[in-house]
Design a protein around this motif. Structure first.
Motif, PDB file in Angstrom:
ATOM      1  N   LEU A  99       0.838  -1.254  -0.322  1.00 41.74           N
ATOM      2  CA  LEU A  99       0.041  -0.046   0.325  1.00 41.74           C
ATOM      3  C   LEU A  99       1.067   1.474   0.020  1.00 41.74           C
ATOM      4  O   LEU A  99       0.735   2.019  -0.655  1.00 41.74           O
ATOM      5  CB  LEU A  99      -1.140  -0.390   1.051  1.00 41.74           C
ATOM      6  CG  LEU A  99      -1.486  -1.341   0.831  1.00 41.74           C
ATOM      7  CD1 LEU A  99      -2.707  -0.975   2.205  1.00 41.74           C
ATOM      8  CD2 LEU A  99      -3.073  -0.339   0.153  1.00 41.74           C
ATOM      9  N   GLN A 100       1.910   1.187   0.701  1.00 46.85           N
ATOM     10  CA  GLN A 100       2.929   2.822   0.493  1.00 46.85           C
ATOM     11  C   GLN A 100       3.241   2.647  -0.850  1.00 46.85           C
ATOM     12  O   GLN A 100       3.353   4.191  -0.866  1.00 46.85           O
ATOM     13  CB  GLN A 100       3.415   2.040   1.666  1.00 46.85           C
ATOM     14  CG  GLN A 100       3.412   1.946   3.107  1.00 46.85           C
ATOM     15  CD  GLN A 100       3.303   3.620   3.845  1.00 46.85           C
ATOM     16  OE1 GLN A 100       3.415   4.911   3.385  1.00 46.85           O
ATOM     17  NE2 GLN A 100       3.459   3.434   5.363  1.00 46.85           N
ATOM     18  N   VAL A 101       3.935   1.558  -1.209  1.00 44.59           N
ATOM     19  CA  VAL A 101       4.432   2.003  -2.274  1.00 44.59           C
ATOM     20  C   VAL A 101       3.347   2.701  -3.290  1.00 44.59           C
ATOM     21  O   VAL A 101       3.710   3.626  -4.308  1.00 44.59           O
ATOM     22  CB  VAL A 101       4.721   0.565  -3.088  1.00 44.59           C
ATOM     23  CG1 VAL A 101       4.983   0.785  -4.621  1.00 44.59           C
ATOM     24  CG2 VAL A 101       5.967  -0.257  -2.368  1.00 44.59           C
ATOM     25  N   ILE A 102       2.117   1.842  -3.262  1.00 48.30           N
ATOM     26  CA  ILE A 102       0.677   2.735  -4.693  1.00 48.30           C
ATOM     27  C   ILE A 102       0.724   3.588  -4.024  1.00 48.30           C
ATOM     28  O   ILE A 102       0.991   5.270  -4.983  1.00 48.30           O
ATOM     29  CB  ILE A 102       0.018   1.536  -4.293  1.00 48.30           C
ATOM     30  CG1 ILE A 102      -0.601   0.596  -4.437  1.00 48.30           C
ATOM     31  CG2 ILE A 102      -1.367   2.721  -4.596  1.00 48.30           C
ATOM     32  CD1 ILE A 102      -1.318  -0.631  -4.456  1.00 48.30           C
ATOM     33  N   ILE A 103       0.442   4.232  -2.611  1.00 44.11           N
ATOM     34  CA  ILE A 103       0.475   5.408  -1.956  1.00 44.11           C
ATOM     35  C   ILE A 103       2.002   6.573  -2.686  1.00 44.11           C
ATOM     36  O   ILE A 103       1.108   7.886  -3.089  1.00 44.11           O
ATOM     37  CB  ILE A 103       0.292   5.542  -0.591  1.00 44.11           C
ATOM     38  CG1 ILE A 103      -1.336   4.961   0.155  1.00 44.11           C
ATOM     39  CG2 ILE A 103       0.524   7.210  -0.368  1.00 44.11           C
ATOM     40  CD1 ILE A 103      -1.234   4.792   1.413  1.00 44.11           C
ATOM     41  N   SER A 104       2.933   6.328  -2.331  1.00 45.13           N
ATOM     42  CA  SER A 104       3.568   6.788  -2.850  1.00 45.13           C
ATOM     43  C   SER A 104       3.738   7.011  -4.612  1.00 45.13           C
ATOM     44  O   SER A 104       4.294   8.735  -4.658  1.00 45.13           O
ATOM     45  CB  SER A 104       5.138   6.058  -2.510  1.00 45.13           C
ATOM     46  OG  SER A 104       5.368   6.037  -1.185  1.00 45.13           O
ATOM     47  N   ASN A 105       3.251   6.914  -4.871  1.00 42.45           N
ATOM     48  CA  ASN A 105       2.961   6.394  -6.439  1.00 42.45           C
ATOM     49  C   ASN A 105       2.488   7.841  -6.576  1.00 42.45           C
ATOM     50  O   ASN A 105       2.452   8.747  -7.265  1.00 42.45           O
ATOM     51  CB  ASN A 105       2.848   5.216  -7.326  1.00 42.45           C
ATOM     52  CG  ASN A 105       4.478   4.829  -7.183  1.00 42.45           C
ATOM     53  OD1 ASN A 105       5.211   5.549  -7.069  1.00 42.45           O
ATOM     54  ND2 ASN A 105       3.917   3.736  -7.741  1.00 42.45           N
ATOM     55  N   ALA A 106       1.198   7.517  -5.940  1.00 44.63           N
ATOM     56  CA  ALA A 106       0.129   8.547  -6.024  1.00 44.63           C
ATOM     57  C   ALA A 106       0.481   9.871  -5.729  1.00 44.63           C
ATOM     58  O   ALA A 106       0.107  11.078  -6.683  1.00 44.63           O
ATOM     59  CB  ALA A 106      -1.535   7.963  -5.417  1.00 44.63           C
ATOM     60  N   SER A 108       3.430  11.146  -5.733  1.00 46.38           N
ATOM     61  CA  SER A 108       4.298  11.902  -6.889  1.00 46.38           C
ATOM     62  C   SER A 108       4.040  11.895  -7.920  1.00 46.38           C
ATOM     63  O   SER A 108       3.662  13.189  -8.691  1.00 46.38           O
ATOM     64  CB  SER A 108       5.340  10.802  -6.863  1.00 46.38           C
ATOM     65  OG  SER A 108       5.799   9.608  -7.466  1.00 46.38           O
ATOM     66  N   GLU A 109       2.675  11.382  -8.059  1.00 44.16           N
ATOM     67  CA  GLU A 109       2.006  11.370 -10.116  1.00 44.16           C
ATOM     68  C   GLU A 109       0.966  13.078  -9.756  1.00 44.16           C
ATOM     69  O   GLU A 109       1.043  13.702 -10.342  1.00 44.16           O
ATOM     70  CB  GLU A 109       1.142  10.504  -9.647  1.00 44.16           C
ATOM     71  CG  GLU A 109       0.495  11.066 -11.312  1.00 44.16           C
ATOM     72  CD  GLU A 109      -0.543   9.110 -11.816  1.00 44.16           C
ATOM     73  OE1 GLU A 109      -1.318   9.917 -12.243  1.00 44.16           O
ATOM     74  OE2 GLU A 109      -0.400   8.255 -10.558  1.00 44.16           O
ATOM     75  N   VAL A 110       0.534  13.502  -8.428  1.00 42.97           N
ATOM     76  CA  VAL A 110       0.016  14.968  -8.182  1.00 42.97           C
ATOM     77  C   VAL A 110       0.692  15.701  -7.644  1.00 42.97           C
ATOM     78  O   VAL A 110       0.415  17.102  -7.592  1.00 42.97           O
ATOM     79  CB  VAL A 110      -1.816  14.271  -7.242  1.00 42.97           C
ATOM     80  CG1 VAL A 110      -2.115  13.391  -8.293  1.00 42.97           C
ATOM     81  CG2 VAL A 110      -1.504  14.010  -6.652  1.00 42.97           C
ATOM     82  N   GLY A 119      -7.906  14.370  -1.498  1.00 45.22           N
ATOM     83  CA  GLY A 119      -8.555  14.660  -2.380  1.00 45.22           C
ATOM     84  C   GLY A 119      -7.779  13.928  -3.267  1.00 45.22           C
ATOM     85  O   GLY A 119      -8.566  12.573  -3.996  1.00 45.22           O
ATOM     86  N   LYS A 120      -7.211  14.525  -3.812  1.00 41.24           N
ATOM     87  CA  LYS A 120      -6.388  14.169  -5.545  1.00 41.24           C
ATOM     88  C   LYS A 120      -5.244  12.741  -5.357  1.00 41.24           C
ATOM     89  O   LYS A 120      -5.908  11.553  -6.170  1.00 41.24           O
ATOM     90  CB  LYS A 120      -5.368  15.229  -5.463  1.00 41.24           C
ATOM     91  CG  LYS A 120      -5.905  16.374  -5.798  1.00 41.24           C
ATOM     92  CD  LYS A 120      -4.930  17.715  -6.094  1.00 41.24           C
ATOM     93  CE  LYS A 120      -4.959  19.248  -6.559  1.00 41.24           C
ATOM     94  NZ  LYS A 120      -4.604  19.430  -7.009  1.00 41.24           N
ATOM     95  N   VAL A 121      -4.657  12.449  -4.220  1.00 38.34           N
ATOM     96  CA  VAL A 121      -4.529  11.165  -3.920  1.00 38.34           C
ATOM     97  C   VAL A 121      -4.588  10.142  -3.727  1.00 38.34           C
ATOM     98  O   VAL A 121      -5.186   9.030  -4.360  1.00 38.34           O
ATOM     99  CB  VAL A 121      -3.098  11.407  -2.568  1.00 38.34           C
ATOM    100  CG1 VAL A 121      -2.333  10.560  -2.449  1.00 38.34           C
ATOM    101  CG2 VAL A 121      -2.354  12.403  -2.890  1.00 38.34           C
TER     102      VAL A 121
END
Length: 147
Positions: A99-106, A108-110, A119-121
């Motif tokens: 989950l941490q990896v997915i959240i980190s990617n999100a 950095s994406e926004v 909310g964006k994340v």
């Protein structure tokens, strides 16, 4: 094969085995699927099925907390069995590290830098994780990363 078909097959198996507790939970799940189908007016998609199962799991977990507070051990055991059964139909849950990896990617994406970007994340994370983790865990991990 849809989840409803699998649940129907499991209902037949539970009936043959005369397993009343399993049968009750499966019938409740089937009723939830049918009610949702009537409400939407069409067959449920895989995402809608996962959302429905996640909602049912959340209700049971909330009930479990209340039963523990009320010292209702009989209902705690029954609810634990229902949670195990509903969990059988959900996809394998992701670990906190995944989950941490997915959240980190999100994040950095926004280009999230503060809680204002929460909310964006969450908008990016939730469709990816749908049904694979509890919402409150995702919420906590996103807040940890944004703080």
């Amino acid at each position: 094969m849809s989840l409803l078909t699998i649940i129907n097959d499991d209902i037949k198996t539970a009936m043959k085995a005369k397993d009343k507790n399993t049968l009750a939970v499966l019938r409740m799940l089937k009723a939830a699927f049918q009610n949702e189908k009537i409400k939407t007016g069409n067959e449920l998609s895989e995402d809608e099925e996962l959302t429905l199962l996640s909602r049912e799991m959340k209700q049971r977990r909330e009930s479990l907390i209340e039963f523990k507070k009320a010292n209702r051990e009989d209902l705690v055991e029954q609810t634990n069995q229902a949670i195990k059964l509903v969990g059988k139909y959900l996809p394998q849950q992701l670990s906190e590290e995944e989950l941490q990896v997915i959240i980190s990617n999100a994040v950095s994406e926004v280009n999230a830098t503060s809680m204002k970007d929460f909310g964006k994340v969450m908008g990016i994370v939730m469709p990816v994780i749908k049904g694979k983790a509890e919402g409150n865990v995702i919420n906590r991990l996103v807040k940890d990363q944004l703080n």
